[in-house]
Design a protein around this motif. Structure first.
Motif, PDB file in Angstrom:
ATOM      1  N   TYR A   1      55.089  45.595  74.634  1.00 20.40           N
ATOM      2  CA  TYR A   1      56.231  45.986  75.460  1.00 20.40           C
ATOM      3  C   TYR A   1      56.045  47.684  75.935  1.00 20.40           C
ATOM      4  N   SER A   2      55.195  48.158  75.034  1.00 20.76           N
ATOM      5  CA  SER A   2      55.123  49.833  75.269  1.00 20.76           C
ATOM      6  C   SER A   2      53.762  50.063  75.074  1.00 20.76           C
ATOM      7  N   PRO A   3      53.186  51.197  75.937  1.00 21.97           N
ATOM      8  CA  PRO A   3      51.903  51.795  75.660  1.00 21.97           C
ATOM      9  C   PRO A   3      51.814  52.385  74.185  1.00 21.97           C
ATOM     10  N   SER A   4      52.863  52.502  73.512  1.00 22.64           N
ATOM     11  CA  SER A   4      52.706  53.021  72.307  1.00 22.64           C
ATOM     12  C   SER A   4      52.230  52.022  71.155  1.00 22.64           C
TER      13      SER A   4
ATOM     14  N   ILE B   1      49.759  50.097  71.756  1.00 16.64           N
ATOM     15  CA  ILE B   1      48.172  50.100  71.977  1.00 16.64           C
ATOM     16  C   ILE B   1      47.364  50.284  70.915  1.00 16.64           C
ATOM     17  N   GLN B   2      47.735  51.650  70.307  1.00 16.95           N
ATOM     18  CA  GLN B   2      46.957  52.039  69.164  1.00 16.95           C
ATOM     19  C   GLN B   2      46.680  51.028  68.147  1.00 16.95           C
ATOM     20  N   GLN B   3      47.870  50.654  67.625  1.00 17.55           N
ATOM     21  CA  GLN B   3      47.909  49.608  66.586  1.00 17.55           C
ATOM     22  C   GLN B   3      47.074  48.381  66.730  1.00 17.55           C
ATOM     23  N   VAL B   4      47.594  47.884  67.975  1.00 15.55           N
ATOM     24  CA  VAL B   4      46.789  46.524  68.124  1.00 15.55           C
ATOM     25  C   VAL B   4      45.324  46.700  68.660  1.00 15.55           C
ATOM     26  N   GLY B   5      44.970  47.708  68.926  1.00 15.76           N
ATOM     27  CA  GLY B   5      43.645  48.096  69.302  1.00 15.76           C
ATOM     28  C   GLY B   5      42.833  48.110  68.088  1.00 15.76           C
ATOM     29  N   LEU B   6      43.384  48.613  66.998  1.00 15.37           N
ATOM     30  CA  LEU B   6      42.821  48.838  65.773  1.00 15.37           C
ATOM     31  C   LEU B   6      42.639  47.372  65.255  1.00 15.37           C
ATOM     32  N   GLU B   7      43.395  46.509  65.268  1.00 17.11           N
ATOM     33  CA  GLU B   7      43.453  45.035  64.954  1.00 17.11           C
ATOM     34  C   GLU B   7      42.362  44.248  65.625  1.00 17.11           C
ATOM     35  N   LEU B   8      42.599  44.369  67.004  1.00 18.03           N
ATOM     36  CA  LEU B   8      41.565  43.448  67.648  1.00 18.03           C
ATOM     37  C   LEU B   8      40.092  44.106  68.281  1.00 18.03           C
ATOM     38  N   GLY B   9      39.904  45.512  68.311  1.00 18.75           N
ATOM     39  CA  GLY B   9      39.029  46.030  68.170  1.00 18.75           C
ATOM     40  C   GLY B   9      38.469  46.202  69.889  1.00 18.75           C
ATOM     41  N   TYR B  10      37.639  47.048  70.304  1.00 22.64           N
ATOM     42  CA  TYR B  10      37.199  47.400  71.634  1.00 22.64           C
ATOM     43  C   TYR B  10      35.957  46.658  71.960  1.00 22.64           C
ATOM     44  N   PRO B  11      35.754  46.305  73.177  1.00 21.41           N
ATOM     45  CA  PRO B  11      36.533  46.334  74.393  1.00 21.41           C
ATOM     46  C   PRO B  11      37.551  45.355  74.150  1.00 21.41           C
ATOM     47  N   ILE B  12      38.759  45.525  74.838  1.00 16.47           N
ATOM     48  CA  ILE B  12      40.037  44.560  74.780  1.00 16.47           C
ATOM     49  C   ILE B  12      40.243  44.453  76.172  1.00 16.47           C
ATOM     50  N   VAL B  13      41.320  43.203  76.317  1.00 17.19           N
ATOM     51  CA  VAL B  13      41.400  42.804  77.581  1.00 17.19           C
ATOM     52  C   VAL B  13      42.838  42.825  77.711  1.00 17.19           C
ATOM     53  N   VAL B  14      43.444  43.608  78.753  1.00 17.02           N
ATOM     54  CA  VAL B  14      44.603  43.980  79.064  1.00 17.02           C
ATOM     55  C   VAL B  14      45.171  43.001  80.320  1.00 17.02           C
ATOM     56  N   LYS B  15      46.246  42.238  79.792  1.00 20.36           N
ATOM     57  CA  LYS B  15      46.560  41.182  80.975  1.00 20.36           C
ATOM     58  C   LYS B  15      48.004  41.152  81.360  1.00 20.36           C
TER      59      LYS B  15
ATOM     60  N   PRO C   1      41.165  53.117  73.987  1.00 22.31           N
ATOM     61  CA  PRO C   1      42.568  53.238  74.089  1.00 22.31           C
ATOM     62  C   PRO C   1      43.091  53.807  75.567  1.00 22.31           C
ATOM     63  N   GLU C   2      42.578  54.942  75.761  1.00 20.82           N
ATOM     64  CA  GLU C   2      42.988  55.484  77.070  1.00 20.82           C
ATOM     65  C   GLU C   2      43.096  54.662  78.208  1.00 20.82           C
ATOM     66  N   GLN C   3      41.732  53.851  78.298  1.00 21.45           N
ATOM     67  CA  GLN C   3      41.756  53.133  79.740  1.00 21.45           C
ATOM     68  C   GLN C   3      42.755  51.859  79.399  1.00 21.45           C
ATOM     69  N   ALA C   4      42.944  51.373  78.164  1.00 19.80           N
ATOM     70  CA  ALA C   4      43.965  50.478  77.937  1.00 19.80           C
ATOM     71  C   ALA C   4      45.418  50.637  78.265  1.00 19.80           C
ATOM     72  N   VAL C   5      45.650  52.056  77.956  1.00 20.63           N
ATOM     73  CA  VAL C   5      47.024  52.803  78.319  1.00 20.63           C
ATOM     74  C   VAL C   5      47.132  52.588  80.104  1.00 20.63           C
ATOM     75  N   ASN C   6      45.897  53.035  80.551  1.00 19.55           N
ATOM     76  CA  ASN C   6      46.117  53.109  81.972  1.00 19.55           C
ATOM     77  C   ASN C   6      46.060  51.620  82.778  1.00 19.55           C
ATOM     78  N   TYR C   7      45.461  50.648  82.061  1.00 19.73           N
ATOM     79  CA  TYR C   7      45.723  49.384  82.726  1.00 19.73           C
ATOM     80  C   TYR C   7      47.018  48.968  82.461  1.00 19.73           C
ATOM     81  N   PHE C   8      47.571  49.291  81.458  1.00 21.21           N
ATOM     82  CA  PHE C   8      48.952  48.796  80.896  1.00 21.21           C
ATOM     83  C   PHE C   8      49.881  49.238  82.075  1.00 21.21           C
ATOM     84  N   HIS C   9      49.812  50.340  82.349  1.00 18.21           N
ATOM     85  CA  HIS C   9      50.827  50.933  83.544  1.00 18.21           C
ATOM     86  C   HIS C   9      50.557  50.318  84.716  1.00 18.21           C
ATOM     87  N   LYS C  10      49.351  50.052  85.237  1.00 14.87           N
ATOM     88  CA  LYS C  10      48.850  49.481  86.556  1.00 14.87           C
ATOM     89  C   LYS C  10      49.611  48.180  86.638  1.00 14.87           C
TER      90      LYS C  10
END
Lengths: 82, 351
Positions: B151-154, B156-170, B182-191
């Motif tokens: 529910y928050s871009p904050s 992303i850091q933790q989940v990114g560590l668990e799932l690894g990159y690249p990651i799919v933002v849906k 992670p930066e791209q993921a934050v960007n897509y999160f907002h979009k």
């Protein structure tokens, strides 16, 4: 070397792999090789038939055929078993 | 003696036959080609520029309906009015976002107005939701990439560590982007959140070829039909502009298992990735027909017709086969529309 199951080859050398959805075009020689494979001819027999028909050196033909089979293998059109 | 086909009236939504098309028009084409029914089509629209509104060769009459955010009462009132004019036999909703309301209204529509629908119950509908798809996969014995709902871009850091990159933002219903950092993921999160709201789903990336299946279940565990397809031409929105039906026994086997275990009732689309090792990962299960469902008709399986038959209480046997190697190729088409027509749907909500 055998063509994988259900590979469709048209009269014009258009090849369709219904499992992957990929399609390819081959030239008349490629088409001839595939047709020989469909007739269950093995590599040696194919080399012999083509060498006689086209009066080509068998060693060169063997090498070209190996390249062609490698391509068919990479496109998942044949299995790797002899 | 020529037997006349029974006349029925079917209301269909998803008339947005645009670059990211809804399934309405393909469903209508399938119904118009029914060998068993003479179908009158009532279009249900949300916007005045949905192209299907103006396709009078396919859509006999159209009505605007309130957005899902307006609530179920206003939808029911509107359907009551439409039914009083058109005597609807069946409704086929085609938008993910409206299905929740239609499922909830299903029993009232049937008992009060004798309008049939054919959808999963709410529990089954929710069980395949993107946010719980991993659990759905476990229950239905199908591999699913790991995913987390955030529910928050904050987060992303933790989940990114668990799932690894690249990651799919849906997005919850639509949209997906692959983030390499992670930066791209934050960007897509907002979009995506700006467009479709929260939550956002972060999913493990699996590389391979995408293959999709359009399928239909009878709600008792039987898969009535299934046709797999690979996209051959993809638009910048990731939609298939051309595709080809596949001969894939393994994929059909997995689809039948998912339909059987979940007792899926109605149309659906299963989206898979076939990995380099030949393993299938379920990426999404959409709870309605896909926009390419007409390919199934072209391959010998008229899924929308089968759905209408089951909605009307008729027994339908599973399709025994389908044709592989059939392509669909979409095209765009400019319809010329009179201002009077546009005015009618804009002001009266009917056309």
């Amino acid at each position: 070397m055998q063509l994988n199951k259900n590979i469709a080859v048209s009269e014009n050398g258009f090849i369709f792999n219904p499992v992957s959805g990929d399609s390819f075009s081959t030239n008349p020689i490629g088409q001839e090789i595939i047709n020989l494979m469909k007739e269950q001819k093995d590599r040696k027999e194919i080399v012999k038939i083509l060498a006689e028909k086209y009066a080509t050196d068998a060693a060169i033909l063997e090498k070209d055929l190996a390249d062609f089979f490698q391509m068919l293998l990479s496109y998942q059109l044949i299995n790797g078993h002899e | 003696m020529v037997m006349s086909k029974p006349k029925i009236t079917v209301a269909v939504s998803g008339l947005n036959n645009i670059d990211s098309p809804g399934p309405g028009i393909p469903v209508i084409r399938a119904l118009k080609e029914s060998t068993e029914f003479d179908v009158r089509i009532i279009g249900l629209s949300y916007e005045t520029l949905e192209p299907g509104l103006y396709m009078h060769n396919l859509v006999d009459k159209s009505y605007s309906i309130p957005l899902p955010s307006s609530g179920m009462d206003s939808l029911l009132q509107r359907l009551e009015y439409i039914h009083s004019k058109e005597k609807l036999d069946v409704i086929i909703p085609n938008f993910d976002a409206e299905l929740h309301s239609f499922i909830k209204l299903g029993s009232i529509l049937k008992s009060t107005y004798n309008i049939a629908t054919f959808m999963p119950d709410l529990e089954t509908f929710e069980s395949r939701h993107k946010s719980v798809l991993y659990e759905f996969g476990v229950q239905n014995e199908v591999k699913v990439p790991k995913a987390k709902m955030i529910y928050s871009p904050s987060e992303i850091q933790q989940v990114g560590l668990e799932l690894g990159y690249p990651i799919v933002v849906k997005g919850k219903y639509y949209d997906a982007s692959i983030a390499a950092t992670p930066e791209q993921a934050v960007n897509y999160f907002h979009k995506i959140a700006n467009k479709w709201g929260l939550p956002i789903i972060l999913q493990e990336f699996v590389s391979g070829n995408e293959v999709n299946v359009t399928a239909i279940g009878d709600g008792e565990g039987n898969c009535i039909g299934a046709v797999p397809m690979r996209k051959l031409y993809i638009t910048d929105k990731g939609k298939a502009w051309a595709g080809i039906s596949l001969l894939d026994e393994e994929l059909i086997k997995i689809t039948k298992r998912v339909i059987a275990n979940s007792k899926w009732r109605g149309g659906c689309e299963l989206e898979f990735i076939k990995s380099q090792k030949g393993e299938y990962y379920l990426l999404e299960m959409n709870p309605r027909f896909p926009a390419w469902v007409y390919l199934a008709v072209g391959c010998g399986q008229n899924h929308p017709e089968a759905l209408v038959k089951m909605a009307l209480g008729q027994k339908v046997n599973p399709f025994p086969t389908y044709e592989s190697g059939k392509l669909f190729v979409r095209y765009s088409f400019d319809q010329i529309v009179s201002l009077a027509e546009f005015e009618k749907i804009s002001t009266l909500g009917e056309l």
